[in-house]
Enzyme design. Structure first.
Site, PDB file in Angstrom:
ATOM      1  N   GLY A  12       0.785  -1.235   0.000  1.00 17.37           N
ATOM      2  CA  GLY A  12       0.000   0.000   0.000  1.00 17.37           C
ATOM      3  C   GLY A  12       0.816   1.284   0.000  1.00 17.37           C
ATOM      4  O   GLY A  12       0.308   2.335   0.396  1.00 17.37           O
ATOM      5  N   SER A  13       2.065   1.215  -0.504  1.00 11.09           N
ATOM      6  CA  SER A  13       2.851   2.457  -0.519  1.00 11.09           C
ATOM      7  C   SER A  13       2.251   3.461  -1.508  1.00 11.09           C
ATOM      8  O   SER A  13       2.252   4.664  -1.245  1.00 11.09           O
ATOM      9  CB  SER A  13       4.332   2.185  -0.809  1.00 11.09           C
ATOM     10  OG  SER A  13       4.490   1.584  -2.067  1.00 11.09           O
ATOM     11  N   ILE A  88     -11.115  -7.255 -11.716  1.00  9.71           N
ATOM     12  CA  ILE A  88     -12.303  -6.412 -11.506  1.00  9.71           C
ATOM     13  C   ILE A  88     -13.476  -7.027 -12.269  1.00  9.71           C
ATOM     14  O   ILE A  88     -13.378  -7.266 -13.480  1.00  9.71           O
ATOM     15  CB  ILE A  88     -12.023  -4.968 -12.003  1.00  9.71           C
ATOM     16  CG1 ILE A  88     -10.910  -4.330 -11.167  1.00  9.71           C
ATOM     17  CG2 ILE A  88     -13.272  -4.103 -11.962  1.00  9.71           C
ATOM     18  CD1 ILE A  88     -11.209  -4.196  -9.692  1.00  9.71           C
ATOM     19  N   ASN A 102      -5.660   1.697 -13.353  1.00 15.40           N
ATOM     20  CA  ASN A 102      -4.724   0.772 -12.719  1.00 15.40           C
ATOM     21  C   ASN A 102      -3.307   1.259 -12.982  1.00 15.40           C
ATOM     22  O   ASN A 102      -3.054   1.929 -13.980  1.00 15.40           O
ATOM     23  CB  ASN A 102      -4.908  -0.620 -13.339  1.00 15.40           C
ATOM     24  CG  ASN A 102      -3.948  -1.640 -12.762  1.00 15.40           C
ATOM     25  OD1 ASN A 102      -3.723  -1.688 -11.547  1.00 15.40           O
ATOM     26  ND2 ASN A 102      -3.375  -2.475 -13.626  1.00 15.40           N
ATOM     27  N   HIS A 104       0.499  -0.359 -13.531  1.00 11.65           N
ATOM     28  CA  HIS A 104       1.187  -1.631 -13.762  1.00 11.65           C
ATOM     29  C   HIS A 104       2.692  -1.358 -13.851  1.00 11.65           C
ATOM     30  O   HIS A 104       3.106  -0.401 -14.506  1.00 11.65           O
ATOM     31  CB  HIS A 104       0.665  -2.276 -15.048  1.00 11.65           C
ATOM     32  CG  HIS A 104       1.213  -3.645 -15.242  1.00 11.65           C
ATOM     33  ND1 HIS A 104       0.698  -4.747 -14.593  1.00 11.65           N
ATOM     34  CD2 HIS A 104       2.270  -4.093 -15.970  1.00 11.65           C
ATOM     35  CE1 HIS A 104       1.409  -5.809 -14.919  1.00 11.65           C
ATOM     36  NE2 HIS A 104       2.365  -5.441 -15.757  1.00 11.65           N
ATOM     37  N   GLU A 174       6.567   5.319  -9.975  1.00 11.36           N
ATOM     38  CA  GLU A 174       5.170   5.291  -9.516  1.00 11.36           C
ATOM     39  C   GLU A 174       4.921   6.439  -8.549  1.00 11.36           C
ATOM     40  O   GLU A 174       3.920   7.152  -8.650  1.00 11.36           O
ATOM     41  CB  GLU A 174       4.855   3.950  -8.848  1.00 11.36           C
ATOM     42  CG  GLU A 174       4.973   2.782  -9.805  1.00 11.36           C
ATOM     43  CD  GLU A 174       4.538   1.452  -9.217  1.00 11.36           C
ATOM     44  OE1 GLU A 174       4.055   0.626  -9.983  1.00 11.36           O
ATOM     45  OE2 GLU A 174       4.696   1.223  -8.007  1.00 11.36           O
TER      46      GLU A 174
HETATM   47  C1  GAR Z   1       3.130  -1.595  -7.528  1.00 15.58           C
HETATM   48  O1  GAR Z   1       4.433  -1.665  -8.028  1.00 15.58           O
HETATM   49  C2  GAR Z   1       2.132  -1.774  -8.653  1.00 15.58           C
HETATM   50  O2  GAR Z   1       2.583  -1.263  -9.859  1.00 15.58           O
HETATM   51  C3  GAR Z   1       2.023  -3.276  -8.712  1.00 15.58           C
HETATM   52  O3  GAR Z   1       2.011  -3.691  -7.383  1.00 15.58           O
HETATM   53  C4  GAR Z   1       2.839  -2.798  -6.628  1.00 15.58           C
HETATM   54  C5  GAR Z   1       2.086  -2.412  -5.364  1.00 15.58           C
HETATM   55  O4  GAR Z   1       2.917  -1.742  -4.480  1.00 15.58           O
HETATM   56  N1  GAR Z   1       0.831  -3.663  -9.394  1.00 15.58           N
HETATM   57  C6  GAR Z   1       0.759  -4.752 -10.165  1.00 15.58           C
HETATM   58  O5  GAR Z   1       1.703  -5.513 -10.317  1.00 15.58           O
HETATM   59  C7  GAR Z   1      -0.592  -4.984 -10.812  1.00 15.58           C
HETATM   60  N2  GAR Z   1      -0.509  -5.983 -11.825  1.00 15.58           N
HETATM   61  P1  GAR Z   1       2.296  -0.978  -3.219  1.00 15.58           P
HETATM   62  O6  GAR Z   1       1.312  -1.944  -2.564  1.00 15.58           O
HETATM   63  O7  GAR Z   1       3.449  -0.680  -2.318  1.00 15.58           O
HETATM   64  O8  GAR Z   1       1.614   0.248  -3.728  1.00 15.58           O
END
Ligand code: GAR
Length: 190
Positions: A12-13, A88, A102, A104, A174
């Site tokens: 969840g960052s 979803i 989303n 990715h 991100e």
């Molecule tokens: C993020 O890097 C996001 O891009 C990826 O999960 C991570 C979540 O990090 N999403 C996917 O791979 C979706 N297919 P976070 O929980 O620290 O935000």
């Protein structure tokens, strides 16, 4: 007024960046979090920010009455997937057309699709000797990682990269772009 629900499954960052970034915004509010993993650290992060977090099972996610009621009760009109690993359901894609985004951690269409998340993505990028990776922010449709692309940013893949070191570089992108690109998108829709 935009009332956003964040869907997350893990650390969840990115979700936390949204909590902080929009804290003082009168037009865009992070109203709630949906989490499909009872062990996820995002639950604690939401708690720390006094943001409502609804823990859901995969079955509840697919339950149209349950989900629509939750979303309507909280006046949600936009959804952000921030590390959400379940698919979803179609009824949500239809109801929130172009209102679910989303992020990715690769340059889609490469390294997307079912099972492609987190370290699986970065390890595949390294195994294939890619010179670049990056992030993709896109609308969500009925197919995993397939919706219209809104924004991409790239970073190099270095010779001695591991999935961890590449993940760190991609996470920085991100953190730099996700909140601001969503803000731009919502302001342009307003
Ligand atoms: C993020 O890097 C996001 O891009 C990826 O999960 C991570 C979540 O990090 N999403 C996917 O791979 C979706 N297919 P976070 O929980 O620290 O935000």
């Amino acid at each position: 007024m935009w009332n956003i629900a964040i869907f997350a499954s893990g650390n969840g960052s990115n979700a936390e960046n949204f909590f902080n970034y929009f804290k003082k915004n009168n037009e865009i509010k992070i109203s709630m979090v949906f989490c499909d993993n009872p062990q996820a650290y995002v639950i604690k992060r939401a708690q720390n920010h006094s943001i409502k977090c609804v823990e859901i099972t995969r079955k509840q996610l697919k339950d149209q009455d349950f989900m629509i009621k939750q979303l309507e009760q909280n006046n949600i009109n936009f959804i952000v997937l921030a590390g959400f690993l379940s698919k979803i359901p179609d009824f949500l894609v239809e109801k929130f057309e172009k209102k679910i985004v989303n992020i990715h951690p690769s340059l889609l269409p490469k390294y997307g699709g079912k099972g492609m998340y987190g370290h699986h993505v970065h390890q595949s990028v390294i195994n294939n000797n890619e010179k670049f990776s990056g992030i993709t922010i896109h609308f969500v449709n009925n197919v995993y990682d397939d919706g219209e692309i809104i924004f991409q940013a790239k970073c190099p893949v270095l010779e001695n990269d591991t999935a961890d070191s590449l993940a760190e570089r991609v996470h920085k992108l991100e953190y730099q772009y996700f909140t601001t690109e969503i803000e731009k998108l919502l302001n342009s829709k307003a």
